[in-house]
Design a protein around this motif. Structure first.
Motif, PDB file in Angstrom:
ATOM      1  N   LEU A 356      60.376  71.752  44.204  1.00 29.02           N
ATOM      2  CA  LEU A 356      58.899  71.652  44.241  1.00 29.02           C
ATOM      3  C   LEU A 356      58.238  70.390  44.453  1.00 29.02           C
ATOM      4  O   LEU A 356      57.135  70.799  44.842  1.00 29.02           O
ATOM      5  CB  LEU A 356      58.506  72.237  42.666  1.00 29.02           C
ATOM      6  CG  LEU A 356      58.518  73.481  42.453  1.00 29.02           C
ATOM      7  CD1 LEU A 356      58.698  73.857  40.831  1.00 29.02           C
ATOM      8  CD2 LEU A 356      57.517  74.594  43.125  1.00 29.02           C
ATOM      9  N   ILE A 357      58.825  69.279  44.035  1.00 28.65           N
ATOM     10  CA  ILE A 357      58.126  68.047  44.768  1.00 28.65           C
ATOM     11  C   ILE A 357      58.210  68.360  46.116  1.00 28.65           C
ATOM     12  O   ILE A 357      57.305  67.791  46.791  1.00 28.65           O
ATOM     13  CB  ILE A 357      59.207  67.007  44.232  1.00 28.65           C
ATOM     14  CG1 ILE A 357      58.916  66.929  42.694  1.00 28.65           C
ATOM     15  CG2 ILE A 357      58.616  65.721  44.886  1.00 28.65           C
ATOM     16  CD1 ILE A 357      59.808  65.614  42.006  1.00 28.65           C
ATOM     17  N   LEU A 358      59.171  68.686  46.740  1.00 33.50           N
ATOM     18  CA  LEU A 358      59.291  68.753  48.482  1.00 33.50           C
ATOM     19  C   LEU A 358      58.218  69.690  48.776  1.00 33.50           C
ATOM     20  O   LEU A 358      57.717  69.372  49.931  1.00 33.50           O
ATOM     21  CB  LEU A 358      60.599  69.137  48.756  1.00 33.50           C
ATOM     22  CG  LEU A 358      61.822  68.118  48.516  1.00 33.50           C
ATOM     23  CD1 LEU A 358      63.076  68.539  48.895  1.00 33.50           C
ATOM     24  CD2 LEU A 358      61.560  66.766  49.056  1.00 33.50           C
ATOM     25  N   MET A 359      58.112  70.760  48.245  1.00 34.79           N
ATOM     26  CA  MET A 359      56.988  71.914  48.709  1.00 34.79           C
ATOM     27  C   MET A 359      55.712  71.308  48.548  1.00 34.79           C
ATOM     28  O   MET A 359      54.905  71.632  49.206  1.00 34.79           O
ATOM     29  CB  MET A 359      57.137  73.104  47.763  1.00 34.79           C
ATOM     30  CG  MET A 359      58.657  73.773  48.119  1.00 34.79           C
ATOM     31  SD  MET A 359      58.844  75.424  47.349  1.00 34.79           S
ATOM     32  CE  MET A 359      57.447  76.294  48.492  1.00 34.79           C
ATOM     33  N   VAL A 405      48.934  77.881  52.342  1.00 33.72           N
ATOM     34  CA  VAL A 405      49.724  77.903  51.049  1.00 33.72           C
ATOM     35  C   VAL A 405      50.291  79.285  50.486  1.00 33.72           C
ATOM     36  O   VAL A 405      50.869  79.532  49.930  1.00 33.72           O
ATOM     37  CB  VAL A 405      48.362  77.484  49.994  1.00 33.72           C
ATOM     38  CG1 VAL A 405      47.137  78.726  50.169  1.00 33.72           C
ATOM     39  CG2 VAL A 405      48.716  77.421  48.434  1.00 33.72           C
ATOM     40  N   ILE A 406      49.605  80.415  51.199  1.00 32.72           N
ATOM     41  CA  ILE A 406      50.189  81.593  50.819  1.00 32.72           C
ATOM     42  C   ILE A 406      51.561  81.664  51.457  1.00 32.72           C
ATOM     43  O   ILE A 406      52.361  82.406  50.655  1.00 32.72           O
ATOM     44  CB  ILE A 406      49.324  82.796  51.817  1.00 32.72           C
ATOM     45  CG1 ILE A 406      47.958  82.795  50.761  1.00 32.72           C
ATOM     46  CG2 ILE A 406      49.960  84.077  51.673  1.00 32.72           C
ATOM     47  CD1 ILE A 406      48.130  83.382  49.439  1.00 32.72           C
ATOM     48  N   THR A 407      51.863  81.036  52.867  1.00 31.91           N
ATOM     49  CA  THR A 407      53.070  81.215  53.350  1.00 31.91           C
ATOM     50  C   THR A 407      54.223  80.402  52.054  1.00 31.91           C
ATOM     51  O   THR A 407      55.293  80.890  52.187  1.00 31.91           O
ATOM     52  CB  THR A 407      53.046  80.402  54.629  1.00 31.91           C
ATOM     53  OG1 THR A 407      52.181  80.899  55.643  1.00 31.91           O
ATOM     54  CG2 THR A 407      54.407  80.447  55.267  1.00 31.91           C
ATOM     55  N   LEU A 408      53.813  79.178  51.793  1.00 30.07           N
ATOM     56  CA  LEU A 408      54.662  78.389  50.890  1.00 30.07           C
ATOM     57  C   LEU A 408      54.921  79.249  49.809  1.00 30.07           C
ATOM     58  O   LEU A 408      56.162  78.959  49.009  1.00 30.07           O
ATOM     59  CB  LEU A 408      54.183  77.093  50.656  1.00 30.07           C
ATOM     60  CG  LEU A 408      54.251  75.992  51.955  1.00 30.07           C
ATOM     61  CD1 LEU A 408      53.764  74.818  51.407  1.00 30.07           C
ATOM     62  CD2 LEU A 408      55.484  75.884  52.341  1.00 30.07           C
TER      63      LEU A 408
END
Length: 623
Positions: A356-359, A405-408
């Motif tokens: 989640l940090i990376l994302m 944001v939807i893709t991630l």
């Protein structure tokens, strides 16, 4: 359990546990909205009846009047909360077709659009961060670095909440931070009792060595007088720093708080085809304002609740005594040790936290680098690669902030919450059967259904419908004509009035509902006085987050009020001054660097409702 609760209550502090708060909040919400008081039911029916009767009896050519009736009815029900806000937001979808303002298909299409998808994606990312506990790790780490004195502890609490609320819901951030701050307050109380005195209240006169000092009140560990006046005073400031940080942090990013996205949506609906504010633009102009506000807010709270500690910090007098003889230093070492102990309980970074940090870092970078000035952003490179050109022969960028944001967020439902290549998470049959172990993902549907603030999406949709109704009925143009007498007034004075009015209104109504109702009016006002629409819209939107006075003003305010340390008079006394400071800083910002960086010096032709030759002239400086 009840005995411990009563003990804490007797001491003047009730610690709100995160799980209990979630359950009680849910129960309270169910009680509030499933068993509405009788007067609210009657009031709602009366307002809807009067609105229908008045609107239907107006002449068919008086579309402005019919639209105004519907909007005023919606505003009254929003402010009185006679019905749940999300249900009230559906009134335009019912009334606009009924009174002949908009077609049913048109008004319903306004309730979920591009900005709704952007907010939905942001909710999903925030929910995954909250589910894995990453937000708690960040908060405890910052507090462990800064918790070395009253002023520094208040700074740590403010900064933690400020940073997290840029990317998470303000209410969720506050709900997470308050138990941490509450445990620190309890630790301070226990340390004071262990030392046999409350070090926050003991003051000795400067007397010659060997002489007796002035007699002081000693707070013993017997519980007879658990808190002194000075200790309670400091606790008030520490607790208030959390909701203040949450409200201010939401200003910094486009997705930080719903009013920011309301502005984007209403601007794009009112002026289709014109360049609106994207994530990068908003962050560039709003982050400096948010930073100044959090520093000003921390300084103000310190001067009110921890003055001596603040001046010691500023003048450099508070230096850690390595000899260990200074009792004040001993106490804050104990506090710091308590915070570090809580942090160590979390263990090392776990697999979902790393992912989640990376994302989140990737999400922010993709937002900031999507479209660049003077160079091609990655979205522009993509547009050139597929050769998308609009009707005017210009490059058309298809990939917007919502797509990112939807893709991630989609990958959150795919990536496992544990490392799939080691440990119990390996894909293998269990119990001698052919069935495989179910792997938990970073985000699941149950969490989304329970945690997503669906009411915010409905309120946003109602705002889009109101904005469209104002424009189609001609109400916006009529309102603008009424304000034409302000044409020669200094723009900064108008901005100050707008900011003050919005800040006051949001103390009594939802900030989302307030901006939804007022932004179409501000567009009309801008057109009447020939000011760039974004100038007043930005001023009003930023001011909608400046609600510090009443517990009912915002979710963070309501949560902190649940602590016995905070009373309404404390919030009003501190909040009024904080509101005044914040309004002045906000107006100064929108009239200086926001005004220049967004290039608001000209009143554009596309903003003029008559599209005549009076537009596209250079505006005078707002100051």
């Amino acid at each position: 359990m009840s005995g411990k609760y009563e003990e804490l209550e007797d001491k003047g502090l009730v610690r709100i546990e995160e799980e209990n708060r979630g359950a009680s909040s849910k129960n309270d919400a169910e009680t509030q909205y499933t068993t509405l008081p009788q007067w609210k039911t009657v009031f709602t029916l009366f307002v809807l009846f009067v609105t229908t009767v008045v609107s239907m009896n107006l002449p068919m050519e008086a579309e402005e009047g019919r639209a105004a009736c519907v909007i005023l009815a919606t505003a009254f029900l929003w402010m009185t909360e006679a019905m749940p806000l999300m249900i009230t937001a559906l009134i335009p979808a019912i009334m606009f077709p009924l009174v002949g303002i908009m077609d049913t298909k048109e008004v319903c299409a306004k309730y979920f659009n591009y900005v709704s998808m952007l907010m939905m994606g942001t909710f999903l990312v925030a929910e995954s961060v909250e589910a894995c506990g990453l937000h708690r790790r960040i908060a405890l780490k910052i507090l462990s670095l800064l918790g070395r004195g009253e002023a520094m502890l208040m700074l740590g609490a403010s900064l933690c909440t400020w940073i997290l609320s840029m990317f998470m819901s303000n209410t969720a951030t506050t709900a997470m931070m308050l138990p941490i701050v509450g445990s620190i307050v309890q630790s301070l109380r226990e340390i004071n009792e262990t030392m046999g005195e409350n070090l926050l209240t003991v003051k000795f006169d400067s007397v010659a060595e060997g002489k007796d000092s002035t007699k002081v009140d000693i707070v013993r560990a017997d519980g007879s007088r658990p808190d002194t006046k000075q200790f309670k005073w400091f606790c008030k400031g520490l607790l208030l720093s959390v909701p203040y940080g949450a409200s201010i942090g939401g200003i910094a990013t486009l997705t930080g708080t719903p009013p920011n996205l309301v502005l984007k949506s209403i601007f794009e609906a009112t002026f289709p085809g014109q360049k609106s504010v994207d994530y990068q633009t908003w962050f560039t102009v709003a982050f400096p304002l948010s930073l100044i506000l959090i520093i000003a807010g921390w300084t103000f709270l310190c001067l009110v609740y921890a003055r001596s500690s603040y001046w010691n910090l500023i003048t450099g007098k508070f230096i850690w005594d390595k000899s260990g003889k200074n009792k004040e230093v001993q106490k804050w070492r104990h506090v710091n040790k308590t915070i570090r102990k809580e942090y160590r309980k979390l263990g090392g970074l776990r697999f979902p936290e790393v992912i989640l940090i990376l994302m989140v870092v990737l999400l922010i970078l993709l937002w900031l680098l999507r479209v660049l000035e003077g160079a091609d952003g990655w979205a522009e490179v993509h547009a050139k690669a597929i050769g998308t050109i609009d009707d005017k022969g210009k490059l058309k960028v298809y990939l917007k902030d919502a797509w990112v944001v939807i893709t991630l967020a989609l990958f959150l439902f795919v990536i496992p919450a544990e490392n799939p290549f080691r440990g119990s998470c390996k894909l293998k049959p269990t119990g001698g059967t052919e069935k495989f172990t179910r792997i938990k993902r970073l985000l699941d549907l149950d969490t989304v259904l329970k945690k997503t603030p669906w009411d915010v999406l409905f309120i946003l949709g109602g705002g889009y419908a109101i904005a469209a109704g104002c424009k189609d009925s001609g109400l916006s143009a009529w309102i603008g004509e009424q304000f034409s007498f302000l044409h020669n007034s200094p723009h900064v004075v108008i901005a100050l009035v707008v900011s003050s009015f919005v800040a006051i209104l949001t103390e009594f109504a939802s900030n989302t509902a307030s901006t939804t109702l007022l932004l179409p009016v501000l567009v009309s006002l801008s057109q009447a006085i020939k000011v760039h629409p974004l100038y007043l819209m930005m001023t009003g939107t930023l001011s909608a987050s400046l609600a510090f006075c009443l517990p009912s003003a915002t979710g963070p305010n309501a949560l902190v009020f649940a602590f016995k340390e905070i009373k309404v008079i404390d919030m009003i006394r501190t909040g009024l001054a904080m509101n005044a400071i914040s309004v002045l800083i906000t107006v100064a910002a929108t009239s200086t660097w926001v005004y220049r960086m967004l290039d608001l010096t000209e009143y554009p032709c596309w903003a003029d409702p008559n599209d005549n030759i009076t537009c596209n002239f250079t505006m005078s400086s707002p100051s």
